[in-house]
Design an enzyme around this catalytic site. Structure first.
Site, PDB file in Angstrom:
ATOM      1  N   GLU A   1     -12.656  -0.505  -9.242  1.00  0.00           N
ATOM      2  CA  GLU A   1     -12.217  -1.439 -10.284  1.00  0.00           C
ATOM      3  C   GLU A   1     -13.179  -1.524 -11.464  1.00  0.00           C
ATOM      4  O   GLU A   1     -12.756  -1.614 -12.626  1.00  0.00           O
ATOM      5  CB  GLU A   1     -11.999  -2.829  -9.673  1.00  0.00           C
TER       6      GLU A   1
ATOM      7  N   GLU B   1       0.827  -1.207   0.000  1.00  0.00           N
ATOM      8  CA  GLU B   1       0.000   0.000   0.000  1.00  0.00           C
ATOM      9  C   GLU B   1       0.860   1.255   0.000  1.00  0.00           C
ATOM     10  O   GLU B   1       0.524   2.256  -0.646  1.00  0.00           O
ATOM     11  CB  GLU B   1      -0.939  -0.001   1.212  1.00  0.00           C
TER      12      GLU B   1
ATOM     13  N   ARG C   1       0.309   3.728  -3.195  1.00  0.00           N
ATOM     14  CA  ARG C   1      -0.339   4.994  -2.839  1.00  0.00           C
ATOM     15  C   ARG C   1       0.666   6.140  -2.745  1.00  0.00           C
ATOM     16  O   ARG C   1       0.491   7.186  -3.365  1.00  0.00           O
ATOM     17  CB  ARG C   1      -1.100   4.860  -1.514  1.00  0.00           C
TER      18      ARG C   1
ATOM     19  N   ASP D   1      -4.349 -10.260  -8.218  1.00  0.00           N
ATOM     20  CA  ASP D   1      -4.742  -9.292  -9.245  1.00  0.00           C
ATOM     21  C   ASP D   1      -3.625  -8.488  -9.911  1.00  0.00           C
ATOM     22  O   ASP D   1      -3.298  -8.670 -11.085  1.00  0.00           O
ATOM     23  CB  ASP D   1      -5.813  -8.355  -8.689  1.00  0.00           C
TER      24      ASP D   1
END
Length: 657
Positions: free
Chosen positions: A551, A284, A288, A417
């Site tokens: 998404e 993250e 980010r 993913d």
């Protein structure tokens, strides 16, 4: 007592004379000596000066009128003028500023002739100004929102265009690479009036969400829009890193919200410190924080963003210090200590996390000239490439000590993913020169298409999770990005599989839209199933929530750009209306606990990725094709823009040594 008593010796004999005057003479005199008159005059004059000064220099409220903030304003002016008061402006610079017609309270970065300017003096002043700015910002973060609003209102009369030009002059920047055409990062309005209206609506949503974050949670990671206070998710540990500020910054930029962009940019410059003694998610933090800093550097050339990215990158490197070079999931940026989640298949690293750093670390090496970042992610990729894969599929777990797979759970959603996404996009980012990445992507998609892409009895296509040999017949919201990924892969390299992959892209995107359309709120659940006659619907209470996820909108955007089918814009507009109806509150935007209820309970969290991804993809869905063109940019897993090497002059690679 009579006057004759003195003569009779009644007064004490020990009484002294004062200045040679007998007592009777002192009290009986009717006039003052000249020296005494001067003394009295001096007392009255001093008293008058004190009164005069009190009237003109005390805060206005002490005089019964004026603003509460007058003293505060004077303090601000003194702060701004500090370097000029302590270190005088060189005469030539003074005259230049006076000729330009603005006050001497800003120290721009000059690139002038060193013969006419004292460089050392300017550096000293810049250091002093930086220190003053730091102290001022520390104070400003504690101000009440009302005071921030007042200050903004007072400055609202200043031309925004003039302010932007001043900001540009203040920051040291790296120019774009030589090119006949720069990418379109401003404007982007569609010719159609309805489309422009919808685009402006998304911009208004961004403004509503940002303004409330500024008012109620400035500097905190996220906002609780109902309780109107700060929020910090577990992925940030116990840190306060201004995640919303960093995550939303490039969206503010491309939307043309430059005053808000400057507000965030200056907070990052003065307050963002990665010396954090807390365990946070490496993944993250990368997508980010690192992603946004690199994106903002590409868009603006502002070297501050590059410097912050380097500071962060150096603190992330210890996570790679394992027996295999496969990084851990959690890192303490202060101590460098790292570890994995206990729940992750006996302490394994996670596929999506170790494979979702290539875009950022490769670009960081290119703009700094330091190869260490690229070498770390290249090693991870080669390790994964050389492993034997069950049926050609990549399990979601791998041991960082042994380099062997953990539990054989495969997914195109959570845990897997973005590993696949980054294989494709690393090839695109390299200007289609990273052939290893494209080959790995093609092989992975062949296996996924064969074993994990399923068609339901009613004809809905979905990407099922696979546990060893068993299909779960479930698709997570996180997998809804895959429609856009399959389409991007098919369009960027023609092959015998291109047509099939475009059909898969359209089918997956349609299924994700169905998961939205089959809910009461017209917003999609976290996961949905295809069993027992229920298709594209959630069956478990713990999967019915919607947390402002992007998404599905990502696939709408990519599919619109690549196919021009108008249904994707219509689906996007449906989502905007649903967000406004069910997620918008006076204090911002909130997630929902159950999308199948017309009046669902709200979770009271405005996620930082709502700024970075959800609103960005919806805004781009209604923008012109040349605006943030897919031929010039790739999006990291958090939708931060990264330039394509050789196609985008904003790549700003460091000169080769």
């Amino acid at each position: 007592m009579s006057s004759s008593a003195g003569g009779n010796g009644i007064l004490p004999s020990y009484q002294r004379f004062v200045n040679g005057v007998q007592p009777g003479q002192l009290f009986g005199r009717r006039s003052f000596r000249l020296r005494e008159k001067y003394l009295i005059l001096l007392v009255f004059l001093t008293f008058g000066i004190v009164c005069f000064g009190a009237f003109f220099f005390l805060p206005e409220d002490f005089r019964g009128h004026g603003s509460v903030n007058s003293v505060y304003q004077v303090y601000q002016r003194i702060q701004k003028a500090g370097p000029e008061l302590l270190i005088p402006v060189p005469p030539n610079l003074q005259s230049q500023r006076m000729e330009a017609g603005y006050k001497i309270n800003v120290i721009p970065i000059h690139h002038g002739n060193p013969r006419t300017e004292d460089i050392h003096l300017l550096k000293d002043k810049q250091k002093l100004q930086a220190k003053i700015d730091e102290e001022y910002q520390n104070q400003k973060t504690l101000e009440k929102p009302e005071m921030l609003s007042e200050l903004r209102l007072r400055s609202s009369s200043v031309s925004t265009t003039f302010m932007i030009s001043q900001w540009i002059n203040m920051y040291e920047t790296v120019p774009p690479e030589p090119s006949k055409k720069l990418p379109k990062t401003e404007g982007g309005e569609d010719q159609d009036a309805i489309t422009r209206h919808r685009r402006n609506k998304v911009k208004e949503m961004m403004k509503h969400a940002w303004d409330n974050y500024v008012r109620y949670a400035w500097g905190k990671n996220e906002l609780r829009p109902i309780s109107k206070r700060g929020h910090s998710a577990s992925i940030f540990g116990s840190s306060t890193m201004g995640a919303t500020i960093v995550d939303g910054l490039d969206t503010l930029y491309i939307m043309g919200l430059r005053e808000e962009f400057k507000q965030g940019r200056d907070w990052i410059a003065q307050n963002l410190d990665f010396d954090i003694n807390s365990e946070i998610s490496l993944f993250e933090t990368n997508i980010r924080f690192m992603g946004s800093l690199l994106s903002c550097y590409a868009l603006t050339g502002d070297v501050m963003f590059r410097e912050k990215a380097v500071q962060l990158g150096e603190r992330m490197l210890p996570a790679f210090q394992t027996e295999t070079g496969i990084p851990h999931s959690l890192i303490n940026l202060h101590t460098g200590a790292s570890k994995n989640y206990g729940w992750a298949s006996s302490g394994c690293s996670i596929l999506s996390e170790i494979g979702t750093m290539h875009l950022e670390f490769t670009y960081l090496s290119d703009i700094t000239g330091n190869p260490i970042y690229r070498s770390k992610v290249d090693h991870v990729r080669k390790t994964l490439k050389n492993l034997e894969k069950p049926k050609g599929l990549y399990p979601n777990y791998i041991h960082p000590k042994t380099g062997k797979w953990g539990r054989h759970h495969m997914s195109l959603g959570g845990l897997g993913d973005s590993f696949y996404e980054y294989l494709l996009k690393a090839w695109i980012q390299s200007g289609k020169e990273d052939n290893e990445a494209r080959e790995m992507y093609n092989e992975a998609m062949d296996a996924i298409t064969k074993y994990m892409i399923i068609k339901s009895p009613s004809g809905l296509l979905y990407a099922s999770d696979l546990q060893y040999e068993r299909l779960e017949h479930k698709m997570g919201h996180l997998a809804c990005f895959a429609g856009g990924m399959f389409a991007l892969g098919a369009k960027t390299q023609k092959s015998e599989m291109s047509s099939q992959h475009m059909d898969i892209a359209a089918g997956l995107t349609n299924t994700c839209h169905e998961s939205y359309d089959r809910s009461a709120t017209k917003l999609g659940p976290e996961a949905f199933h295809f069993i027992e006659g229920n298709e594209a619907k959630s069956l478990k209470n713990g999967e019915k929530y919607y947390i402002l996820r992007p998404e599905t909108f990502e696939s709408y955007f990519v599919m619109w750009r690549l196919t021009k089918d108008p249904k994707y814009r219509e689906w996007g507009w449906e989502a905007i209306q649903a967000l406004e109806t069910h997620c918008r509150v006076p204090g911002g935007y909130t997630g929902l606990h159950n999308v199948y209820q017309l009046d669902p309970q709200k979770d009271d969290v405005q996620q930082s990725y709502f700024f970075a991804e959800t609103l960005k993809y919806l805004y781009l869905l209604f923008s012109d094709d040349e605006f943030i063109s897919l031929d010039e940019w790739v999006f990291n897993s958090e939708a931060h823009l990264l330039p394509i090497r050789g196609k985008n002059p904003l790549y700003r690679a460091a000169p080769a040594l």
